[in-house]
Design a protein around this motif. Structure first.
Motif, short mmCIF file in Angstrom:
data_model
loop_
_atom_site.label_atom_id
_atom_site.label_comp_id
_atom_site.label_asym_id
_atom_site.label_seq_id
_atom_site.Cartn_x
_atom_site.Cartn_y
_atom_site.Cartn_z
N ALA A 11 72.97 5.33 38.10
CA ALA A 11 72.71 5.97 36.80
C ALA A 11 72.41 7.46 36.91
CB ALA A 11 71.55 5.26 36.11
N HIS A 12 72.11 7.95 38.11
CA HIS A 12 71.79 9.37 38.25
C HIS A 12 72.99 10.24 37.91
CE1 HIS A 12 67.76 9.33 39.97
NE2 HIS A 12 68.12 8.16 40.48
N GLU A 13 72.73 11.35 37.24
CA GLU A 13 73.79 12.26 36.81
C GLU A 13 74.64 12.77 37.96
OE1 GLU A 13 72.56 15.51 34.40
OE2 GLU A 13 71.42 14.23 33.05
N HIS A 14 74.02 13.06 39.09
CA HIS A 14 74.77 13.65 40.20
C HIS A 14 75.77 12.67 40.82
CE1 HIS A 14 71.46 11.71 42.36
NE2 HIS A 14 72.29 11.64 43.38
N ILE A 15 75.66 11.40 40.51
CA ILE A 15 76.60 10.40 41.04
C ILE A 15 77.93 10.47 40.30
CG2 ILE A 15 77.00 7.93 41.44
CD1 ILE A 15 74.85 9.28 43.22
N ARG A 16 77.87 10.77 39.02
CA ARG A 16 79.07 10.90 38.18
C ARG A 16 79.96 9.65 38.23
NH1 ARG A 16 79.85 16.38 40.70
NH2 ARG A 16 78.35 17.66 39.61
N ALA A 17 79.33 8.49 38.10
CA ALA A 17 80.10 7.24 38.09
C ALA A 17 80.97 7.19 36.83
CB ALA A 17 79.15 6.05 38.11
N THR A 18 82.19 6.77 36.99
CA THR A 18 83.10 6.67 35.85
C THR A 18 82.67 5.52 34.94
OG1 THR A 18 84.60 5.12 36.92
CG2 THR A 18 85.02 7.48 37.30
N PRO A 19 83.10 5.54 33.69
CA PRO A 19 82.78 4.44 32.79
C PRO A 19 83.23 3.08 33.34
CG PRO A 19 83.59 6.28 31.51
CD PRO A 19 83.79 6.63 32.97
N ASP A 20 84.38 3.04 34.00
CA ASP A 20 84.86 1.76 34.56
C ASP A 20 83.94 1.26 35.67
OD1 ASP A 20 86.95 1.75 32.78
OD2 ASP A 20 88.49 2.26 34.26
N VAL A 21 83.43 2.15 36.48
CA VAL A 21 82.49 1.76 37.55
C VAL A 21 81.21 1.22 36.91
CG1 VAL A 21 81.01 2.65 39.41
CG2 VAL A 21 83.43 3.29 39.30
N ARG A 22 80.71 1.90 35.89
CA ARG A 22 79.48 1.44 35.23
C ARG A 22 79.71 0.10 34.53
NH1 ARG A 22 79.42 7.06 33.63
NH2 ARG A 22 79.97 6.40 31.53
N ALA A 49 64.73 3.44 45.50
CA ALA A 49 66.18 3.55 45.65
C ALA A 49 66.53 4.37 46.89
CB ALA A 49 66.80 4.19 44.41
N VAL A 50 67.61 3.99 47.51
CA VAL A 50 68.09 4.72 48.67
C VAL A 50 68.82 5.96 48.17
CG1 VAL A 50 69.64 4.61 50.66
CG2 VAL A 50 68.35 2.59 49.96
N PRO A 51 68.51 7.14 48.71
CA PRO A 51 69.18 8.35 48.23
C PRO A 51 70.67 8.36 48.56
CG PRO A 51 67.77 8.84 50.10
CD PRO A 51 67.56 7.40 49.75
N CYS A 52 71.40 9.06 47.77
CA CYS A 52 72.84 9.23 48.00
C CYS A 52 73.04 9.96 49.32
CB CYS A 52 73.43 10.03 46.84
SG CYS A 52 75.15 10.45 47.06
N PRO A 53 73.97 9.51 50.17
CA PRO A 53 74.18 10.17 51.45
C PRO A 53 74.55 11.63 51.32
CG PRO A 53 75.42 8.12 51.34
CD PRO A 53 74.83 8.36 50.00
N THR A 54 75.17 12.03 50.23
CA THR A 54 75.58 13.43 50.05
C THR A 54 74.51 14.25 49.35
OG1 THR A 54 76.66 12.94 47.96
CG2 THR A 54 78.02 12.85 49.96
#
Length: 88
Positions: free
Chosen positions: A16-27, A80-85
């Motif tokens: 859900a974090h903004e920096h992940i920028r998951a597409t609507p289909d992924v969500r 939550a585990v942080p994003c690797p990037t």
């Protein structure tokens, strides 16, 4: 199963974090898995039973699933585990 579900909820919080920028289909797919978590959890990866179930669910329900991720409690987000990037 509760530990696995908690881990999945942490994943949803991360997603859900903004920096992940998951597409609507992924969500939508993440919401579908959460809605059917017990069923998905009960399957195995052997003989493609898990992927078969998820594929059937996607075909049957994908169009009606929201792309709005559920609100995750602050405690889950803290664990939550942080994003690797992502830089700390």
């Amino acid at each position: 199963m509760s530990n696995t579900y908690e881990q999945y909820r942490r994943f949803l919080g991360w997603l859900a974090h903004e920096h992940i920028r998951a597409t609507p289909d992924v969500r939508r797919t993440a919401n579908l898995v959460e809605a059917h978590f017990r069923e998905v959890h009960a399957t195995t990866s052997a003989a493609r039973s898990r992927s078969g179930l998820v594929s059937r669910l996607l075909q049957q329900e994908f169009a009606g699933i929201s792309d709005e991720l559920p609100a995750i409690t602050e405690q889950a987000e803290q664990n939550a585990v942080p994003c690797p990037t992502q830089k700390p």
